[in-house]
Design a protein around this motif. Structure first.
Motif, PDB file in Angstrom:
ATOM      1  N   ALA A   1       0.833  -1.208   0.000  1.00  0.00           N
ATOM      2  CA  ALA A   1       0.000   0.000   0.000  1.00  0.00           C
ATOM      3  C   ALA A   1       0.864   1.253   0.000  1.00  0.00           C
ATOM      4  O   ALA A   1       0.604   2.208  -0.743  1.00  0.00           O
ATOM      5  CB  ALA A   1      -0.936   0.000   1.197  1.00  0.00           C
ATOM      6  N   CYS A   2       1.901   1.259   0.833  1.00  0.00           N
ATOM      7  CA  CYS A   2       2.787   2.428   0.908  1.00  0.00           C
ATOM      8  C   CYS A   2       3.520   2.660  -0.403  1.00  0.00           C
ATOM      9  O   CYS A   2       3.523   3.773  -0.920  1.00  0.00           O
ATOM     10  CB  CYS A   2       3.794   2.257   2.038  1.00  0.00           C
ATOM     11  N   THR A   3       4.146   1.617  -0.944  1.00  0.00           N
ATOM     12  CA  THR A   3       4.906   1.820  -2.184  1.00  0.00           C
ATOM     13  C   THR A   3       3.981   2.179  -3.338  1.00  0.00           C
ATOM     14  O   THR A   3       4.333   2.996  -4.180  1.00  0.00           O
ATOM     15  CB  THR A   3       5.769   0.595  -2.529  1.00  0.00           C
ATOM     16  N   GLY A   4       2.789   1.589  -3.374  1.00  0.00           N
ATOM     17  CA  GLY A   4       1.829   1.955  -4.413  1.00  0.00           C
ATOM     18  C   GLY A   4       1.494   3.432  -4.355  1.00  0.00           C
ATOM     19  O   GLY A   4       1.473   4.128  -5.376  1.00  0.00           O
ATOM     20  N   LEU A   5       1.248   3.929  -3.154  1.00  0.00           N
ATOM     21  CA  LEU A   5       0.951   5.351  -2.971  1.00  0.00           C
ATOM     22  C   LEU A   5       2.163   6.209  -3.309  1.00  0.00           C
ATOM     23  O   LEU A   5       2.033   7.223  -3.997  1.00  0.00           O
ATOM     24  CB  LEU A   5       0.501   5.615  -1.534  1.00  0.00           C
ATOM     25  N   TYR A   6       3.348   5.806  -2.851  1.00  0.00           N
ATOM     26  CA  TYR A   6       4.558   6.589  -3.128  1.00  0.00           C
ATOM     27  C   TYR A   6       4.773   6.756  -4.626  1.00  0.00           C
ATOM     28  O   TYR A   6       5.047   7.850  -5.109  1.00  0.00           O
ATOM     29  CB  TYR A   6       5.804   5.925  -2.523  1.00  0.00           C
ATOM     30  N   PHE A   7       4.664   5.661  -5.377  1.00  0.00           N
ATOM     31  CA  PHE A   7       4.913   5.743  -6.815  1.00  0.00           C
ATOM     32  C   PHE A   7       3.793   6.500  -7.521  1.00  0.00           C
ATOM     33  O   PHE A   7       4.041   7.212  -8.490  1.00  0.00           O
ATOM     34  CB  PHE A   7       5.163   4.360  -7.404  1.00  0.00           C
ATOM     35  N   GLN A   8       2.579   6.395  -7.034  1.00  0.00           N
ATOM     36  CA  GLN A   8       1.469   7.172  -7.588  1.00  0.00           C
ATOM     37  C   GLN A   8       1.703   8.667  -7.372  1.00  0.00           C
ATOM     38  O   GLN A   8       1.341   9.489  -8.213  1.00  0.00           O
ATOM     39  CB  GLN A   8       0.161   6.739  -6.921  1.00  0.00           C
ATOM     40  N   LEU A   9       2.331   9.022  -6.260  1.00  0.00           N
ATOM     41  CA  LEU A   9       2.633  10.423  -5.960  1.00  0.00           C
ATOM     42  C   LEU A   9       3.860  10.939  -6.709  1.00  0.00           C
ATOM     43  O   LEU A   9       4.184  12.120  -6.628  1.00  0.00           O
ATOM     44  CB  LEU A   9       2.834  10.606  -4.454  1.00  0.00           C
ATOM     45  N   GLY A  10       4.558  10.060  -7.429  1.00  0.00           N
ATOM     46  CA  GLY A  10       5.674  10.495  -8.257  1.00  0.00           C
ATOM     47  C   GLY A  10       7.058  10.199  -7.720  1.00  0.00           C
ATOM     48  O   GLY A  10       8.048  10.603  -8.329  1.00  0.00           O
ATOM     49  N   TYR A  11       7.151   9.517  -6.586  1.00  0.00           N
ATOM     50  CA  TYR A  11       8.487   9.142  -6.114  1.00  0.00           C
ATOM     51  C   TYR A  11       9.088   8.151  -7.096  1.00  0.00           C
ATOM     52  O   TYR A  11       8.388   7.302  -7.657  1.00  0.00           O
ATOM     53  CB  TYR A  11       8.426   8.530  -4.711  1.00  0.00           C
ATOM     54  N   LEU A  12      10.397   8.244  -7.296  1.00  0.00           N
ATOM     55  CA  LEU A  12      11.076   7.386  -8.259  1.00  0.00           C
ATOM     56  C   LEU A  12      11.800   6.223  -7.604  1.00  0.00           C
ATOM     57  O   LEU A  12      12.149   5.249  -8.269  1.00  0.00           O
ATOM     58  CB  LEU A  12      12.075   8.217  -9.076  1.00  0.00           C
ATOM     59  N   LEU A  13      12.061   6.343  -6.304  1.00  0.00           N
ATOM     60  CA  LEU A  13      12.799   5.304  -5.588  1.00  0.00           C
ATOM     61  C   LEU A  13      12.282   5.224  -4.164  1.00  0.00           C
ATOM     62  O   LEU A  13      12.190   6.237  -3.477  1.00  0.00           O
ATOM     63  CB  LEU A  13      14.301   5.623  -5.576  1.00  0.00           C
ATOM     64  N   ALA A  14      11.926   4.009  -3.752  1.00  0.00           N
ATOM     65  CA  ALA A  14      11.574   3.743  -2.355  1.00  0.00           C
ATOM     66  C   ALA A  14      12.631   2.786  -1.820  1.00  0.00           C
ATOM     67  O   ALA A  14      12.991   1.809  -2.494  1.00  0.00           O
ATOM     68  CB  ALA A  14      10.188   3.119  -2.248  1.00  0.00           C
ATOM     69  N   TYR A  15      13.143   3.073  -0.629  1.00  0.00           N
ATOM     70  CA  TYR A  15      14.184   2.216  -0.068  1.00  0.00           C
ATOM     71  C   TYR A  15      13.997   2.095   1.442  1.00  0.00           C
ATOM     72  O   TYR A  15      13.233   2.829   2.065  1.00  0.00           O
ATOM     73  CB  TYR A  15      15.582   2.757  -0.391  1.00  0.00           C
ATOM     74  N   GLY A  16      14.702   1.159   2.007  1.00  0.00           N
ATOM     75  CA  GLY A  16      14.709   0.970   3.448  1.00  0.00           C
ATOM     76  C   GLY A  16      15.936   0.168   3.827  1.00  0.00           C
ATOM     77  O   GLY A  16      16.768  -0.149   2.978  1.00  0.00           O
ATOM     78  N   GLN A  17      16.038  -0.153   5.098  1.00  0.00           N
ATOM     79  CA  GLN A  17      17.179  -0.933   5.550  1.00  0.00           C
ATOM     80  C   GLN A  17      16.750  -1.873   6.660  1.00  0.00           C
ATOM     81  O   GLN A  17      15.725  -1.660   7.305  1.00  0.00           O
ATOM     82  CB  GLN A  17      18.326  -0.045   6.012  1.00  0.00           C
ATOM     83  N   PHE A  18      17.522  -2.916   6.839  1.00  0.00           N
ATOM     84  CA  PHE A  18      17.254  -3.888   7.894  1.00  0.00           C
ATOM     85  C   PHE A  18      18.571  -4.494   8.355  1.00  0.00           C
ATOM     86  O   PHE A  18      19.582  -4.421   7.657  1.00  0.00           O
ATOM     87  CB  PHE A  18      16.281  -4.973   7.411  1.00  0.00           C
ATOM     88  N   ASP A  19      18.544  -5.099   9.533  1.00  0.00           N
ATOM     89  CA  ASP A  19      19.709  -5.774  10.093  1.00  0.00           C
ATOM     90  C   ASP A  19      19.961  -7.028   9.258  1.00  0.00           C
ATOM     91  O   ASP A  19      19.069  -7.872   9.114  1.00  0.00           O
ATOM     92  CB  ASP A  19      19.437  -6.132  11.550  1.00  0.00           C
ATOM     93  N   ALA A  20      21.156  -7.153   8.722  1.00  0.00           N
ATOM     94  CA  ALA A  20      21.487  -8.276   7.841  1.00  0.00           C
ATOM     95  C   ALA A  20      21.358  -9.617   8.542  1.00  0.00           C
ATOM     96  O   ALA A  20      21.153 -10.640   7.895  1.00  0.00           O
ATOM     97  CB  ALA A  20      22.898  -8.100   7.288  1.00  0.00           C
ATOM     98  N   ARG A  21      21.453  -9.624   9.862  1.00  0.00           N
ATOM     99  CA  ARG A  21      21.360 -10.888  10.604  1.00  0.00           C
ATOM    100  C   ARG A  21      19.913 -11.349  10.781  1.00  0.00           C
ATOM    101  O   ARG A  21      19.669 -12.458  11.234  1.00  0.00           O
ATOM    102  CB  ARG A  21      22.010 -10.744  11.986  1.00  0.00           C
ATOM    103  N   GLY A  22      18.947 -10.497  10.411  1.00  0.00           N
ATOM    104  CA  GLY A  22      17.545 -10.815  10.641  1.00  0.00           C
ATOM    105  C   GLY A  22      16.914 -11.743   9.621  1.00  0.00           C
ATOM    106  O   GLY A  22      15.780 -12.176   9.801  1.00  0.00           O
ATOM    107  N   GLY A  23      17.596 -12.035   8.525  1.00  0.00           N
ATOM    108  CA  GLY A  23      17.062 -12.953   7.526  1.00  0.00           C
ATOM    109  C   GLY A  23      15.918 -12.397   6.694  1.00  0.00           C
ATOM    110  O   GLY A  23      15.111 -13.167   6.168  1.00  0.00           O
ATOM    111  N   LEU A  24      15.834 -11.075   6.549  1.00  0.00           N
ATOM    112  CA  LEU A  24      14.718 -10.475   5.817  1.00  0.00           C
ATOM    113  C   LEU A  24      14.958 -10.299   4.317  1.00  0.00           C
ATOM    114  O   LEU A  24      14.044  -9.913   3.594  1.00  0.00           O
ATOM    115  CB  LEU A  24      14.360  -9.119   6.430  1.00  0.00           C
ATOM    116  N   ALA A  25      16.157 -10.588   3.842  1.00  0.00           N
ATOM    117  CA  ALA A  25      16.454 -10.389   2.416  1.00  0.00           C
ATOM    118  C   ALA A  25      15.460 -11.127   1.511  1.00  0.00           C
ATOM    119  O   ALA A  25      14.918 -10.521   0.580  1.00  0.00           O
ATOM    120  CB  ALA A  25      17.891 -10.797   2.103  1.00  0.00           C
ATOM    121  N   PRO A  26      15.162 -12.421   1.743  1.00  0.00           N
ATOM    122  CA  PRO A  26      14.207 -13.106   0.859  1.00  0.00           C
ATOM    123  C   PRO A  26      12.818 -12.463   0.886  1.00  0.00           C
ATOM    124  O   PRO A  26      12.138 -12.403  -0.141  1.00  0.00           O
ATOM    125  CB  PRO A  26      14.162 -14.531   1.410  1.00  0.00           C
ATOM    126  N   TYR A  27      12.397 -11.970   2.035  1.00  0.00           N
ATOM    127  CA  TYR A  27      11.095 -11.313   2.161  1.00  0.00           C
ATOM    128  C   TYR A  27      11.014 -10.090   1.254  1.00  0.00           C
ATOM    129  O   TYR A  27      10.078  -9.950   0.469  1.00  0.00           O
ATOM    130  CB  TYR A  27      10.857 -10.915   3.619  1.00  0.00           C
TER     131      TYR A  27
END
Length: 101
Positions: A37-63
């Motif tokens: 929902a957030c990224t859909g809204l961001y891109f609809q509003l004209g943002y060109l890049l959405a990014y974030g970060q996470f702890d590499a030890r958390g195993g979230l890369a596949p998600y």
């Protein structure tokens, strides 16, 4: 950096700062729905890049990859020159990973 380019960076890039789902509700699709929902809204509003970060030890890369994000190696930066023609980048602390779409 010329002022118009710096301004472009502030209106073209948005950070997903945090998504948290209570332990008993994890796996039910709530986090995926929130991010979509957030990224859909961001891109609809004209943002060109959405990014974030996470702890590499958390195993979230596949998600994040399943959600269509590019996941960078731990500690690697995102070049805005390659993506937006801006001679700057987004860096993170060692041990964290960035994801972007």
């Amino acid at each position: 950096m010329p002022q118009p380019q710096a301004l472009l960076g502030t209106i073209a890039v948005i950070k997903i700062c945090g998504v948290a789902v209570a332990e008993p509700a994890r796996g039910s699709g709530i986090g995926t729905t929130l991010i979509s929902a957030c990224t859909g809204l961001y891109f609809q509003l004209g943002y060109l890049l959405a990014y974030g970060q996470f702890d590499a030890r958390g195993g979230l890369a596949p998600y994040y990859m399943r959600l269509g994000f590019d996941v960078h190696a731990p500690g690697a930066a995102i070049s805005l020159d390659e993506r937006l023609g801006l001679p700057v980048g987004i860096a993170t602390m060692p041990g964290d990973q960035l994801f972007a779409r």
